[in-house]
Design a protein around this motif. Structure first.
Motif, PDB file in Angstrom:
ATOM      1  N   VAL A 232      30.636  41.712  31.431  1.00 36.38           N
ATOM      2  CA  VAL A 232      30.189  40.580  30.604  1.00 36.38           C
ATOM      3  C   VAL A 232      30.829  39.302  31.110  1.00 36.38           C
ATOM      4  O   VAL A 232      32.038  39.257  31.373  1.00 36.38           O
ATOM      5  N   ALA A 233      30.040  38.245  31.228  1.00 32.24           N
ATOM      6  CA  ALA A 233      30.532  36.907  31.572  1.00 32.24           C
ATOM      7  C   ALA A 233      30.045  35.920  30.516  1.00 32.24           C
ATOM      8  O   ALA A 233      29.209  36.257  29.684  1.00 32.24           O
ATOM      9  N   ASP A 234      30.565  34.697  30.577  1.00 34.43           N
ATOM     10  CA  ASP A 234      30.282  33.684  29.554  1.00 34.43           C
ATOM     11  C   ASP A 234      30.709  34.215  28.188  1.00 34.43           C
ATOM     12  O   ASP A 234      29.913  34.313  27.245  1.00 34.43           O
ATOM     13  N   ARG A 235      31.977  34.544  28.074  1.00 38.54           N
ATOM     14  CA  ARG A 235      32.531  35.241  26.904  1.00 38.54           C
ATOM     15  C   ARG A 235      32.849  34.250  25.786  1.00 38.54           C
ATOM     16  O   ARG A 235      33.784  33.450  25.926  1.00 38.54           O
ATOM     17  N   PRO A 236      32.110  34.298  24.672  1.00 38.09           N
ATOM     18  CA  PRO A 236      32.391  33.373  23.574  1.00 38.09           C
ATOM     19  C   PRO A 236      33.749  33.654  22.950  1.00 38.09           C
ATOM     20  O   PRO A 236      34.155  34.813  22.824  1.00 38.09           O
ATOM     21  N   PRO A 237      34.488  32.623  22.543  1.00 36.05           N
ATOM     22  CA  PRO A 237      35.758  32.838  21.864  1.00 36.05           C
ATOM     23  C   PRO A 237      35.572  33.638  20.573  1.00 36.05           C
ATOM     24  O   PRO A 237      34.510  33.575  19.932  1.00 36.05           O
ATOM     25  N   GLN A 238      36.584  34.391  20.201  1.00 39.16           N
ATOM     26  CA  GLN A 238      36.536  35.158  18.964  1.00 39.16           C
ATOM     27  C   GLN A 238      36.295  34.233  17.771  1.00 39.16           C
ATOM     28  O   GLN A 238      36.872  33.151  17.688  1.00 39.16           O
ATOM     29  N   GLY A 239      35.428  34.689  16.873  1.00 41.08           N
ATOM     30  CA  GLY A 239      35.091  33.904  15.690  1.00 41.08           C
ATOM     31  C   GLY A 239      33.902  32.987  15.868  1.00 41.08           C
ATOM     32  O   GLY A 239      33.463  32.365  14.890  1.00 41.08           O
ATOM     33  N   THR A 240      33.364  32.888  17.088  1.00 43.58           N
ATOM     34  CA  THR A 240      32.202  32.023  17.323  1.00 43.58           C
ATOM     35  C   THR A 240      30.997  32.540  16.548  1.00 43.58           C
ATOM     36  O   THR A 240      30.676  33.729  16.598  1.00 43.58           O
ATOM     37  N   ARG A 241      30.324  31.649  15.833  1.00 47.49           N
ATOM     38  CA  ARG A 241      29.092  31.997  15.127  1.00 47.49           C
ATOM     39  C   ARG A 241      27.919  31.767  16.066  1.00 47.49           C
ATOM     40  O   ARG A 241      27.736  30.667  16.597  1.00 47.49           O
ATOM     41  N   ILE A 242      27.135  32.809  16.312  1.00 47.48           N
ATOM     42  CA  ILE A 242      25.990  32.736  17.209  1.00 47.48           C
ATOM     43  C   ILE A 242      24.731  33.028  16.407  1.00 47.48           C
ATOM     44  O   ILE A 242      24.633  34.067  15.750  1.00 47.48           O
ATOM     45  N   GLU A 243      23.794  32.116  16.458  1.00 48.06           N
ATOM     46  CA  GLU A 243      22.577  32.246  15.669  1.00 48.06           C
ATOM     47  C   GLU A 243      21.522  33.051  16.422  1.00 48.06           C
ATOM     48  O   GLU A 243      21.559  33.176  17.647  1.00 48.06           O
ATOM     49  N   ALA A 244      20.580  33.601  15.684  1.00 48.86           N
ATOM     50  CA  ALA A 244      19.498  34.395  16.281  1.00 48.86           C
ATOM     51  C   ALA A 244      18.772  33.580  17.343  1.00 48.86           C
ATOM     52  O   ALA A 244      18.415  32.424  17.126  1.00 48.86           O
ATOM     53  N   GLY A 245      18.576  34.193  18.500  1.00 48.72           N
ATOM     54  CA  GLY A 245      17.865  33.552  19.591  1.00 48.72           C
ATOM     55  C   GLY A 245      18.740  32.774  20.538  1.00 48.72           C
ATOM     56  O   GLY A 245      18.293  32.402  21.630  1.00 48.72           O
ATOM     57  N   GLU A 246      19.991  32.510  20.153  1.00 50.88           N
ATOM     58  CA  GLU A 246      20.889  31.781  21.042  1.00 50.88           C
ATOM     59  C   GLU A 246      21.475  32.725  22.085  1.00 50.88           C
ATOM     60  O   GLU A 246      21.607  33.925  21.849  1.00 50.88           O
ATOM     61  N   PRO A 247      21.838  32.197  23.266  1.00 51.75           N
ATOM     62  CA  PRO A 247      22.474  33.056  24.275  1.00 51.75           C
ATOM     63  C   PRO A 247      23.865  33.486  23.834  1.00 51.75           C
ATOM     64  O   PRO A 247      24.654  32.669  23.361  1.00 51.75           O
ATOM     65  N   ILE A 248      24.150  34.770  23.973  1.00 50.12           N
ATOM     66  CA  ILE A 248      25.478  35.294  23.654  1.00 50.12           C
ATOM     67  C   ILE A 248      26.366  35.245  24.889  1.00 50.12           C
ATOM     68  O   ILE A 248      27.485  34.736  24.862  1.00 50.12           O
TER      69      ILE A 248
END
Length: 387
Positions: free
Chosen positions: A334-350
């Motif tokens: 996995v790359a482009d690792r979001p910081p812990q606690g990041t809120r990611i909405e439906a359809g957005e890149p994880i």
């Protein structure tokens, strides 16, 4: 040109290059491989981006995924000196005036406003391709003639979010492109403003959703095409580089048709194919970018699967539903690792997923399995944290 070998006594937090983009992890990794210390400015500030950088500066966004130009100029004035080279990633094709201002105030390494105008203004690009004899779909400003199916696109758009079937353009900033059917591939190349050096081909695919049927999904390579097609594309890129003055790393999106090929789009910047090709046996691609911008092209043969030893793939993983990042650690692929606690909405890149295999089909199968596995683990971790 920055130094690619450093004095051990030099300060570790001194940047050799400034990297700017919507999501700049790929360029930051390329800088690390090239032996450069990077100052990174992007919208996401992913954990691995910060690991690759001497410093990572968050940028203010406008809209969904657009860089606020005023904030960018302010942050560069604070954190980047006028002598440190600046390399742009995604996010500037629709804003040539911002690129012009960056080139005026900083040491921009790459393509400026004139080249962007040739390649990202649809009518100018069509006229240029016609004059150069490069096959391409027809472009229409407002409406196509009867019987011609078209796609609506945003001028300077990237990532496929903006592309949809349409019979009429919605207005200023949009256009129609003739819709052709074929296999989607990309050509990675270097330009020295006079000629091109074709480096590799990759296959691309979409990750469609209801509002964006042509949303970018991923790429894998190297692949080989029919030798006559490869030669034809290489010759066309030579003519295009000379006419538009393309400098540095760039890519061309192409369709392979039942007979021949068609050039869909040119991206005059380092892009997503860094994840696929910035590995041995190719030398560091960001180093090649700097050298090409100085007028020097390498003596490199077209990369083949045999020379590469494996086919590599990188896919964007979009959130099937909204969740909060609570999985730690993430898998090594996995790359482009979001910081812990990041809120990611439906359809957005994880994040971006990596895989390798014997061919594109095997790579895509591995990527699909990893996506399913990761979503299961992300969902479980998010639910457990909410309990």
């Amino acid at each position: 040109m920055p130094s690619f070998s450093h004095d051990p006594s030099s300060p570790k937090d001194t940047a050799d290059v400034v990297i700017v983009g919507i999501a700049a992890r790929g360029l930051a990794a390329a800088a690390r491989r090239a032996g450069l210390r990077a100052l990174v400015l992007d919208l996401f500030g992913d954990d691995d981006t910060r690991e690759f950088a001497v410093a990572a500066i968050p940028l203010r966004r406008t809209g969904a995924f657009a860089i606020d130009p005023d904030d960018l100029l302010e942050q560069l004035a604070i954190h980047a000196g006028p002598d440190v080279p600046v390399v742009l990633g995604t996010g500037f094709e629709h804003a040539p005036e911002v690129v012009e201002e960056l080139a005026r105030r900083f040491r921009l390494v790459g393509n400026g406003r004139p080249t962007l105008a040739w390649l990202k203004e649809p009518m100018m690009l069509e006229r240029l391709l016609h004059n150069l004899g490069v096959p391409h779909p027809r472009i229409f400003a407002e409406r196509a003639p009867g019987g011609v199916t078209t796609l609506e696109k945003r001028i300077g758009g990237s990532g496929g979010w903006h592309v949809r079937p349409a019979e009429e353009a919605r207005g200023r900033g949009w256009y129609l492109q003739e819709r052709l059917e074929g296999r989607t591939v990309s050509a990675l190349f270097l330009g020295d403003r006079r000629q091109a050096r074709l480096l590799a081909f990759s296959e691309q695919w979409c990750a469609p959703c209801e509002d964006a049927p042509y949303r970018y999904g991923g790429a894998a390579g190297p692949i080989r095409l029919d030798p006559e097609i490869e030669a034809s594309i290489g010759a066309a890129l030579d003519r295009l580089v000379g006419a538009a003055g393309i400098a540095g790393l760039a890519s061309a999106d192409l369709l392979l048709l039942d007979e021949g090929w068609s050039l869909i789009e040119v991206n005059p910047r380092p892009g997503a194919s860094l994840d696929v090709f910035d590995h041995a046996p190719l030398p560091p691609l960001l180093r090649l970018h700097f050298e090409a911008c100085e007028g020097r092209l390498p003596e490199l043969a077209l990369l083949t699967p045999e020379a590469a030893g494996t086919v590599r793939g990188a896919a964007i993983f979009y959130a099937p539903s909204s969740f909060e990042m609570r999985l730690d650690p993430l898998p090594e692929w996995v790359a482009d690792r979001p910081p812990q606690g990041t809120r990611i909405e439906a359809g957005e890149p994880i994040c971006t997923l990596f895989a390798a295999g014997r061919d594109v089909s095997e790579v895509r199968d591995v990527l699909a399995r990893r996506q399913d596995q990761l979503w299961h683990d992300l969902s479980m971790a998010s639910r457990k944290a909410a309990e």
